[in-house]
Design an enzyme around this catalytic site. Sequence first.
Site, PDB file in Angstrom:
ATOM      1  N   ASP A  55       0.831  -1.196   0.000  1.00 26.73           N
ATOM      2  CA  ASP A  55       0.000   0.000   0.000  1.00 26.73           C
ATOM      3  C   ASP A  55       0.873   1.257   0.000  1.00 26.73           C
ATOM      4  O   ASP A  55       1.860   1.328   0.730  1.00 26.73           O
ATOM      5  CB  ASP A  55      -0.855  -0.032   1.275  1.00 26.73           C
ATOM      6  CG  ASP A  55      -1.899   1.069   1.315  1.00 26.73           C
ATOM      7  OD1 ASP A  55      -2.800   1.050   0.463  1.00 26.73           O
ATOM      8  OD2 ASP A  55      -1.816   1.942   2.188  1.00 26.73           O
ATOM      9  N   GLU A  62       1.728  -0.462  -4.979  1.00 23.73           N
ATOM     10  CA  GLU A  62       0.766   0.578  -5.319  1.00 23.73           C
ATOM     11  C   GLU A  62       1.535   1.892  -5.203  1.00 23.73           C
ATOM     12  O   GLU A  62       1.752   2.407  -4.108  1.00 23.73           O
ATOM     13  CB  GLU A  62      -0.419   0.578  -4.349  1.00 23.73           C
ATOM     14  CG  GLU A  62      -1.493   1.568  -4.788  1.00 23.73           C
ATOM     15  CD  GLU A  62      -2.183   2.317  -3.642  1.00 23.73           C
ATOM     16  OE1 GLU A  62      -3.287   2.824  -3.862  1.00 23.73           O
ATOM     17  OE2 GLU A  62      -1.620   2.416  -2.537  1.00 23.73           O
TER      18      GLU A  62
HETATM   19  C1  GLC Z   1      -4.230   3.056  -0.627  1.00 24.47           C
HETATM   20  C2  GLC Z   1      -5.464   2.193  -0.465  1.00 24.47           C
HETATM   21  C3  GLC Z   1      -6.592   3.060  -0.021  1.00 24.47           C
HETATM   22  C4  GLC Z   1      -6.225   3.700   1.301  1.00 24.47           C
HETATM   23  C5  GLC Z   1      -4.893   4.448   1.206  1.00 24.47           C
HETATM   24  C6  GLC Z   1      -4.336   4.788   2.551  1.00 24.47           C
HETATM   25  O1  GLC Z   1      -4.352   3.973  -1.636  1.00 24.47           O
HETATM   26  O2  GLC Z   1      -5.733   1.525  -1.658  1.00 24.47           O
HETATM   27  O3  GLC Z   1      -7.779   2.335   0.095  1.00 24.47           O
HETATM   28  O4  GLC Z   1      -7.217   4.602   1.677  1.00 24.47           O
HETATM   29  O5  GLC Z   1      -3.916   3.671   0.591  1.00 24.47           O
HETATM   30  O6  GLC Z   1      -3.891   3.629   3.196  1.00 24.47           O
END
Ligand code: GLC
Length: 563
Positions: free
Chosen positions: A213, A277
Amino acid sequence: MPHPDSPALSSHDAHWWRQAVIYQIYPRSFADSDGDGIGDIPGVTSRLPYLADLGVDAVWLSPFYPSQLADGGYDVADYRDVDPRLGTLDDFDAMVAVAGRLGLKTMVDIVPNHSSDQHVWFQEALAAAPGSAARERYVFRDGRGRDGELPPTDWPSSFGGPAWTRVADGQWYLHLYAPEQPDFNWDNPEVREDFHHTLRFWSDRGVAGFRVDVAHGLAKDLGAPLRDLGEQQSYHPDALPADGSHPLWDRDAVHDIYRGWRQIFDSYDPPRFAVAEAWVRASRRTAYASAGGLGQAFEFDFLGAPLGAVEMHTVIDSALADARRAGATSTWVLSNHDVVRHVSRYALPGDPTKRDLEEWLLTDGRDPAPDLPTGVRRARAAALLMLALPGSAYVYQGEELGLPEVADLDRADLRDPMWVRSGGRVKGRDGCRVPLPWTREGTSFGFGPAGSWLPQPADWGTYAADVQSGDKASFLELYRRALRLRRTLVADETLEWACSPEQTRQGLLHFTRAGGWHTVSNLSDGHVPLPPGEVLLASGPLTGDELPPWTSVWLRTGAASEH
Ligand code: GLC
């Protein structure tokens, strides 16, 4: 059971992920086994045969850790446990075991940029004095102004409002997301060591990989004095400097962290895998995806681009080139738990931007009125396009049912922190997180024995898995057939375009893969001639020798027999 003609990937295949189909489970909304209205781990286990039958290779679970749910579980209070509402570690082990027997790998979500404010470390930090070791695990600073009453910098939170919150003794702590999500201080070796522990903990339990994440966070320029952002308030990837000089995001030092993770991943057989991500410029994605780093990085341009042939051609080319540069494969994503479901996106006129979609949600999905049959048609065409591309496809739960966004959730039901933190200007992401319909009838449409934590629309049962199962024209059967076929067709990682620039301008995409596998997509309102070949699968009805508007088809030509 895994399909008989598709041998499960060997557990010793280190490259299983390169062309895998990975199904994203948002656990709280997937299946509820105990009737508390919240999906749970035994619920996931009970539906694993469905996923094996669907033909995916792996499941990725969004966070299921103890959490007060200030951000849907992305506020983790304990990285090495299961939220008691979702089950126990034994339930988790049982799930991994059943998945393995069905030929499915398990991936989990790791949230390293921030914890929950309920995490024992943050509670210790609050109880400890400024300057203490406990505070050094997070980012505490004195404020500005005469009495320190102003936040230390002008940094905004990604969810709106300032990125700093003041504590009782007057210091401020950093949170690039909600105040309940304090950012870790990754310069602190204790933080690094603890995440190593967490990665081993889940790897030892048989987890095959991790989704990381906000992977472009973590390393920050925290040297005194902290730098204001001034005019550069946007965290959008295109607004970030291309040289890694932003004080908060995508700094080169983040890769030192991942090199450490890679050593852990590679100490397992097969090596553990990770996908980042990372909301960074395309040119900077390579570093996250490299073999010495996490291994793969999400490519969100495919999700963000209009469903047009010219746009998709460009996105596909650049994603494949990026992945090649990294020595990885690309990822393809149409939906996830953070975006408006693509059936609804494609049902709206004029290729809406993120801002347009936010405004549309504020009208409860009424203005503009979605044309759902068109959205469905286009989403089916997009599915066959995506599933034919070399690389990994990430399928978000309910995508295989063709679920639309639930755009008219009552404001009182919204749980996404974006809603409150934006002062009601952004409704947020709850509309793609509504619990799944499994059966046409029944309480919560088969989601569980009682209700569901977010209300399901009255017509949710029409999308149910049991309604679609066996109906050849259904969304579910399209995905099932596509995924089964894909396993028999996917060979190497190359793709050759077979359409001219002129044809692409007219809305046609046509590429081939090894073994004479052709994918032809008509992303236009007109009919186009269907190239010769044996039709393996089409996203919609074909008319004679023509490919109707917004339709994709998989064909096979003679080369198949030589393959
Ligand atoms: C990422 C997740 C999202 C979350 C954010 C903070 O983007 O996919 O759902 O709110 O991180 O952890």
